[in-house]
Design a protein around this motif. Structure first.
Motif: not given
Length: 1046
Positions: A43-47, A54-56
């Protein structure tokens, strides 16, 4: 989000070979492909506070995740951003782009990674994309809300008004108040609501992109812009905070910057357990190497900060990633961490090349869609900069809007725009596009033993640094633009100097504050003086107010040089055109009248403060902010006259070129005792004075606590004067260069068109040139397109004769001490000629290398070689034999000097060029700009080395020189003492000076002692004189000059 697809790396887009810049691989090996296999969701918290998943691949390095976020945002300039997360010890750290994510984030399902701004450039005009500036604006918005970006109420209200304009559009009072009620941009916002609404009313018609630009223009001048504080202690146990910025490492006490160590001054950074070590380069006046030590909370905290320093140094100081060292075969000590990604230079070059598609993006809270012009034309490198900013840009004569992408050697004239690693959580919801911005695969390896290693500022690889543009300047000038800047400490030469402001604040005894000069005055007793001092106020605010009074007296005398003395001279002869008279004198007379009344008010307030009148009510007058605020507000009505001064300067020089009679009149006037500086310098004095007021008010605001009755008025006055300085700053930078070119023109013969549009002066000084006759002293003049070398001829005019020129286009510079066996030797290889020169010391050599390399880089970006502009250029071996000129006593009776000059020729022989010649030193335009800020006046007691008594004199410090008067009422100085080359110290016990507040100036056999009245004035004299006795490096100066504007 879906699996990440294989895509070109930033390295390949930059034209790098496939195996370049690999981090931990041996030479010749290729990087492994993106790992395949089982995916994990992060999980990425944006600005914009939204979260994306995102799956990596589980074994993917951190770079894969950052590339995925940049691709999702269609972000081309993603190298300024990073990903941060709390590790297992709850310490916030940056995601390492080379290590596998799974080894860094132990429980990905329970961790939220934040996408934030990591590297804050020295100027927002270097951000070429509208989207990038929007994300930076969101970062500023988040820092305001979290209390990380501290500022005064006026600045906060102005920042929020631009945010509101970008989110809801044009002013409507009902909508504004409703929006502010629903959105909290800053703690205690309710108290600022009326101010915010008032400011918002002024932004009608401003687009969201323009609002972002203006927001960043204001924010970048705040001292805490981009700063993330790391708690530490110095050797004495004092609690301080460390931070890292584009200019170097900064030191704070609370939220106040007290020192800065520019990259140019730092030889090595390292850490050992909890100790963070800064190893400084040797000072020019000493042979020791000073190492500063700071204690942090734990080894992990220390290592985390060290890593951030490594990355900032590499990103801002290097042209490209240096090749990594091969991995040891058997074993290695220390951290293997290294910077991975493109440097700022590579980012700017890549974006400048263009080739991107136009992409729409959506602004949260805004109904307006923006289109990014990703394909920028070469002729319009700043096509995305708001039009109003371009129109207000101050360009040097004939200078086009050049991309700010050029890298320059920056002396820690260091802008104080510190980089902060945490950022707003807000970020746009963007349409997906295959175009993404990735970090380059390369890594800058800062191999180090964990106990002792790091960033070495390699002289040749890392000399260049981004230019420091001035307010609204899109020229990208590596010299003029960084003048401020400052503050940025703004500089001290480490005020920075780190500057701007630009020089270290040496008011404290701790080595933290004054790493290179920690001699402190020893307390001594003198019953008579102690009794006298007790009769006067001891509050520091009183002494600051007294400084306003003393410097105002000198400023009025300077105005009188124009309004009285020069006007009287002009009226006697019909040589000046009426249009020029009407441009100069009517614009100076109102200023003289206003400041005469201002001085009276200041002196009346000081009399009340001291109890010399109305003693029964003096308690109500222990303040100065109300007087400053009243007069600063009144001063704004004189802005129209201030704008005319640059026009008057240009018109005067134009008229002098066309009229020999006017030229002779001005030359004769400069020979009068009252004109103790070049005439055109006095025309710029009103602009310089605004900067002095700003500095005084900054000191008052830092001294007075918020609870003080004077704090609010001082803060309001500071906001008002800051606005005026910001409006006139671009004009001031342009005029300072214009004035200096014309001043140098008078010192040179054999040159036709020195003053041409676009030419910038960089440095002048004495070097020894190697020829068939051996080493011969020559005077060198460095501009942004050519290097001149001259000799001091035996002419009656004492001018310097030009012997040759070296165009900088295609020039290379290299150290050649071993080849020629000459200490501090350099070889300059031009396209048609090569010369070998030697500096007087290693520090002088480094300054010349830094500035010449910066000028070469600038010339390479120009259209081509500079045309010939010398009237004649005889071979150097044909130059006349030079007589050995004995170094003269630097303090001469000016009347005797004038008489000698008048008999010989109509040219002054005591200019800065002659001082540099006799003292065998150099001075740069950066130093001149720092000197403009470091001016001081007041009473001092002077004592010669072999005399017993002290003589009281009125002393004026300006233009690297002390001028001595019998009293402040005198119209001209009795004598002068140029300080370039002098050393500033504290008398030792063996010198038998048993007085308080004494400092010593000495050069060879010349020794002078000066004694101040109190501790504050002693520290101020030490501060300003140090700026002249030790020429600042570019980074150091910048820091001093960069005082925040808001």
């Amino acid at each position: 989000m879906g699996e990440i697809e294989q895509r070109p790396t930033p390295g390949s887009r930059l034209g790098a070979p496939e195996n370049s810049g690999i981090s931990t691989l041996e030479h010749g090996q290729k990087p492994p492909p993106t790992p395949s296999g089982k995916l994990m969701s992060i999980k990425i918290q944006m600005l914009d506070d939204t979260q994306e998943a995102f799956e990596v691949p589980q074994r993917a390095p951190g770079k894969v995740l950052l590339d995925a976020v940049c691709n999702h945002l269609n972000l081309v300039e993603g190298d300024y951003f990073g990903l941060e997360f709390p590790d297992h010890k709850k310490i916030t750290v940056w995601l390492d782009l080379l290590k596998p994510i799974v080894k860094q984030i132990r429980r990905p399902k329970h961790v939220v990674v934040r996408f934030v701004v990591k590297f804050f450039p020295p100027d927002h005009t270097q951000l070429q994309e509208e989207l990038t500036r929007y994300l930076f604006a969101l970062q500023v918005k988040q820092d305001l809300a979290q209390g990380r970006l501290t500022c005064n109420d006026t600045s906060a209200a102005l920042l929020i008004s631009h945010i509101v304009q970008s989110e809801i559009g044009d002013f409507d009072e009902a909508s504004d108040r409703e929006h502010l009620a629903k959105n909290k941009y800053i703690p205690q916002q309710d108290a600022l609501e009326d101010k915010i609404v008032e400011f918002h009313h002024n932004h009608i018609g401003q687009t969201p992109a323009e609002s972002d630009f203006q927001l960043l223009e204001i924010a970048r001048r705040l001292e805490m812009y981009g700063i993330r504080l790391h708690p530490a202690k110095d050797r004495e146990g004092t609690k301080i905070n460390l931070a890292v910025a584009n200019t170097g490492i900064l030191v704070f006490q609370g939220f106040t910057k007290i020192n800065a160590f520019n990259w140019a001054k730092v030889r090595k950074l390292s850490f050992k357990r909890k100790r963070f070590l800064i190893k400084l380069r040797p000072d020019a006046n000493s042979s020791y190497q000073d190492t500063l030590e700071f204690l942090m909370a734990s080894r992990d905290f220390c290592k985390s900060f060290w890593k951030i320093c490594v990355e900032h140094h590499a990103f801002f100081r290097l042209f490209e990633e240096p090749k990594p060292k091969p991995k040891p075969v058997l074993f290695s000590r220390g951290s293997s961490f290294r910077f991975s990604g493109r440097t700022q230079k590579q980012v700017l070059d890549y974006v400048k090349e263009g080739g991107h598609k136009k992409v729409q993006f959506e602004r949260k809270h805004s109904k307006i869609h923006s289109i990014r012009s990703l394909a920028m034309q070469p002729t319009e490198p700043n096509s995305e900069v708001p039009k109003q900013a371009q129109q207000s840009a101050s360009l040097a004569p004939g200078e086009g809007a050049e991309s700010p992408g050029g890298q320059s050697c920056q002396q820690g004239k260091e802008l104080k725009v510190s980089t902060e690693e945490c950022g707003p959580r807000q970020s746009p919801a963007l349409q997906k596009s295959p175009v993404g911005n990735k970090k380059a695969d390369g890594a800058v390896k800062a191999t180090t033993e964990e106990e002792e290693e790091v960033v070495k500022d390699r002289t040749q690889q890392s000399k260049p640094q981004p230019p420091q543009p001035s307010t609204g300047s899109l020229t990208g000038s590596p010299h003029l633009s960084e003048l401020s800047i400052n503050s940025q400490g703004g500089a001290v030469p480490a005020n920075v100097i780190l500057s701007p402001n630009l020089s270290p604040d040496t008011k404290q005894a701790s080595p933290l504050v004054s790493p290179l000069l920690n001699d402190q005055p020893c307390p001594r007793t003198d019953d008579e003086e102690e009794g006298r001092r007790k009769r006067f106020p001891t509050d520091k605010a009183y002494f600051i107010a007294k400084e306003v009074s003393t410097t105002e007296r000198t400023y009025l005398k300077d105005l009188e040089v124009i309004t009285s003395w020069f006007q009287s001279t002009v009226s006697k002869e019909d040589t000046m055109p009426e249009t020029l008279k009407s441009l100069i004198f009517p614009n100076f007379e109102p200023l003289h009248k206003f400041h005469t009344n201002f001085l009276k008010e200041i002196e009346q307030r000081l009399a009340l403060w001291e109890g010399r009148s109305n003693a029964h009510i003096r308690g109500d007058y222990h303040r100065i902010g109300d007087v400053m605020l009243k007069n600063v507000q009144a001063m704004k009505h004189l802005a129209a006259h201030l704008w005319k001064h640059s026009e008057a300067l240009e018109a005067l020089e134009t008229s002098i070129r066309s009229s020999r009679r006017l030229e002779n009149l001005c030359r004769d006037f400069e020979l009068q005792k009252v004109c103790y500086l070049p005439l055109n310098t006095f025309l710029l004095r009103p602009l310089h004075r605004l900067m002095h007021y700003k500095q005084v008010l900054e000191r008052l605001c830092k001294h007075n606590p918020p609870s003080n009755a004077d704090f609010r008025d001082c803060r309001a006055a500071l906001a008002e004067i800051t606005e005026m300085v910001a409006q006139l700053h671009g004009t001031m930078i342009k005029m300072e260069n214009f004035q200096k070119l014309h001043e140098l023109k008078k010192d040179l013969i054999g040159i036709d068109n020195l003053v041409i549009p676009g030419r910038e002066f960089i440095r002048l000084g004495s070097l020894s040139k190697l020829s068939g006759k051996g080493l011969q002293q020559r005077m060198f003049f460095l501009f942004n397109d050519v290097l001149l070398y001259t000799s001091r001829g035996l002419t009656i005019s004492n001018q310097f004769k030009v012997h040759g020129q070296l165009p900088l286009y295609g020039m290379t510079i290299e150290k050649s001490e071993d080849e020629w066996g000459v200490p501090h030797c350099l070889t300059l290889r031009g396209q048609r000629q090569s010369i070998i020169v030697a500096a007087s010391s290693r520090s002088e050599m480094e300054k010349w290398i830094e500035d010449i390399q910066m000028a070469i880089d600038l010339a390479e970006k120009s259209s081509g070689p500079t045309p010939e502009f010398l009237a004649s250029s005889p071979p150097d071996n044909k130059s006349p034999d030079e007589a050995a000129v004995a170094d003269q006593e630097s303090e001469d009776d000016l009347s005797a000097s004038r008489t000698s000059l008048e008999r010989q020729a109509p040219h002054r022989g005591n200019t800065m060029v002659h001082v540099c010649w006799h003292r065998n030193t150099s001075v740069s335009m950066v130093d001149f700009s720092v000197a403009v800020e470091n001016q001081l006046s007041g009473n001092l007691l002077r004592k010669f080395k072999n005399s017993n008594g002290w003589q009281k004199l009125w002393v004026v410090f300006t233009n690297f020189c002390l001028f001595f008067y019998k009293s402040h009422q005198d119209n001209h100085p009795l004598a002068s003492l140029p300080l370039l080359g002098y050393s500033l110290t504290i008398p030792s016990e063996s010198e038998d000076i048993h007085k308080d507040y004494v400092f010593k100036l000495h050069f060879k056999s010349h020794v002078y002692y000066f004694r101040a009245e109190n501790e504050y004035t002693f520290e101020r004299w030490m501060e300003v004189i140090r700026s002249a006795t030790s020429s600042a490096s570019r980074a150091h100066s910048l820091s001093h000059k960069e005082s925040h504007v808001y």
